[in-house]
Design an enzyme around this catalytic site. Sequence first.
Site, PDB file in Angstrom:
ATOM      1  N   CYS A 109      -0.742   1.977  -0.404  1.00 48.05           N
ATOM      2  CA  CYS A 109      -0.506   0.826  -1.074  1.00 48.05           C
ATOM      3  C   CYS A 109      -0.472   0.571  -1.864  1.00 48.05           C
ATOM      4  CB  CYS A 109      -2.273   1.185  -0.696  1.00 48.05           C
ATOM      5  SG  CYS A 109      -2.451  -0.697  -2.670  1.00 48.05           S
ATOM      6  N   GLU A 110       1.145  -0.021  -2.260  1.00 52.53           N
ATOM      7  CA  GLU A 110       1.564  -0.473  -3.998  1.00 52.53           C
ATOM      8  C   GLU A 110       0.622  -0.768  -4.420  1.00 52.53           C
ATOM      9  OE1 GLU A 110       5.040  -2.655  -3.000  1.00 52.53           O
ATOM     10  OE2 GLU A 110       3.649  -4.304  -3.752  1.00 52.53           O
ATOM     11  N   HIS A 111      -0.219  -0.641  -4.477  1.00 56.59           N
ATOM     12  CA  HIS A 111      -1.609  -1.639  -5.859  1.00 56.59           C
ATOM     13  C   HIS A 111      -2.428  -0.312  -6.269  1.00 56.59           C
ATOM     14  CE1 HIS A 111      -1.291  -6.089  -3.712  1.00 56.59           C
ATOM     15  NE2 HIS A 111      -0.142  -6.018  -4.451  1.00 56.59           N
ATOM     16  N   HIS A 112      -2.949   0.525  -5.196  1.00 58.02           N
ATOM     17  CA  HIS A 112      -3.230   1.895  -6.034  1.00 58.02           C
ATOM     18  C   HIS A 112      -3.182   2.764  -5.075  1.00 58.02           C
ATOM     19  CE1 HIS A 112      -6.418  -1.784  -4.209  1.00 58.02           C
ATOM     20  NE2 HIS A 112      -6.909  -1.326  -6.269  1.00 58.02           N
ATOM     21  N   GLN A 122       0.280  -4.034   3.358  1.00 56.96           N
ATOM     22  CA  GLN A 122       0.234  -3.939   5.104  1.00 56.96           C
ATOM     23  C   GLN A 122       1.079  -6.541   5.649  1.00 56.96           C
ATOM     24  OE1 GLN A 122      -2.723  -3.507   6.732  1.00 56.96           O
ATOM     25  NE2 GLN A 122      -2.299  -4.899   8.360  1.00 56.96           N
ATOM     26  N   HIS A 130      -7.522   0.989   4.891  1.00 48.90           N
ATOM     27  CA  HIS A 130      -7.200   0.954   4.038  1.00 48.90           C
ATOM     28  C   HIS A 130      -7.613   2.080   2.664  1.00 48.90           C
ATOM     29  CE1 HIS A 130      -3.985  -2.103   3.740  1.00 48.90           C
ATOM     30  NE2 HIS A 130      -4.276  -2.487   4.807  1.00 48.90           N
ATOM     31  N   CYS A 149      -8.536   2.083  -0.287  1.00 44.10           N
ATOM     32  CA  CYS A 149      -8.844   1.723  -1.968  1.00 44.10           C
ATOM     33  C   CYS A 149      -9.366   0.674  -0.747  1.00 44.10           C
ATOM     34  CB  CYS A 149      -7.066   0.544  -2.196  1.00 44.10           C
ATOM     35  SG  CYS A 149      -6.724  -0.144  -1.163  1.00 44.10           S
TER      36      CYS A 149
HETATM   37 ZN    ZN Z   1      -4.697  -0.839  -2.814  1.00 51.22          ZN
END
Ligand code: ZN
Length: 188
Positions: free
Chosen positions: A76-79, A117, A145, A147
């Site tokens: 996941c590119e956010h976390h 995703q 996920h 996260c």
């Molecule tokens: Zn994430």
Amino acid sequence: MVNKEKVKEAITMLLEAIGEDPTREGLLETPDRISRMYEEIFGGMDMDAHEILSKRFSVADSEMVVERDITFYSMCEHHLLPFYGKAHVAYVPNDEVVGLSKLARTVEVYAKRPQLQERMTNQIADAIMQELNPKGVMVMIEAEHMCMTMRGVKKPGSSTVTVATRGNFADNEKLQSTFYGRVRNFRL
Ligand code: ZN
């Protein structure tokens, strides 16, 4: 290409930043280990799905092709935490098909990079649409996920489902339900 020296520096700094001692025995090799691991899990950034899908062969009929339960692991590119699950890919050929392993490899190309995703689902559908010029494409991804499960709302076992439809799948409910039926019910 992953810059391994830069990853090593970054991981050392990260360990310091969280209050760890990067020189203690257990952590000594960690920056190097992660730099090598990142080469693998972000390896999709150096791969081209269009190249993978370029080897096609002709078919006379145009029945739906479904490749389901393609296991993948992404980040996941956010976390920068993993998300992983199954991708199901279907298309209705116009007159060309690709080897089934190429569909799995296309999933891998888009999984092995910092990703969302939703975007991954669309990228797989678009790559197949552009390269094979089929009558339509449908991609469904079910993933868990980290996260979501190890932090924040902490809902282990919950999964996120995303779908992309292109061409004749977009407005054809019968085709879509055939797809869902093959993915859900048909077990060998
Ligand atoms: Zn994430």
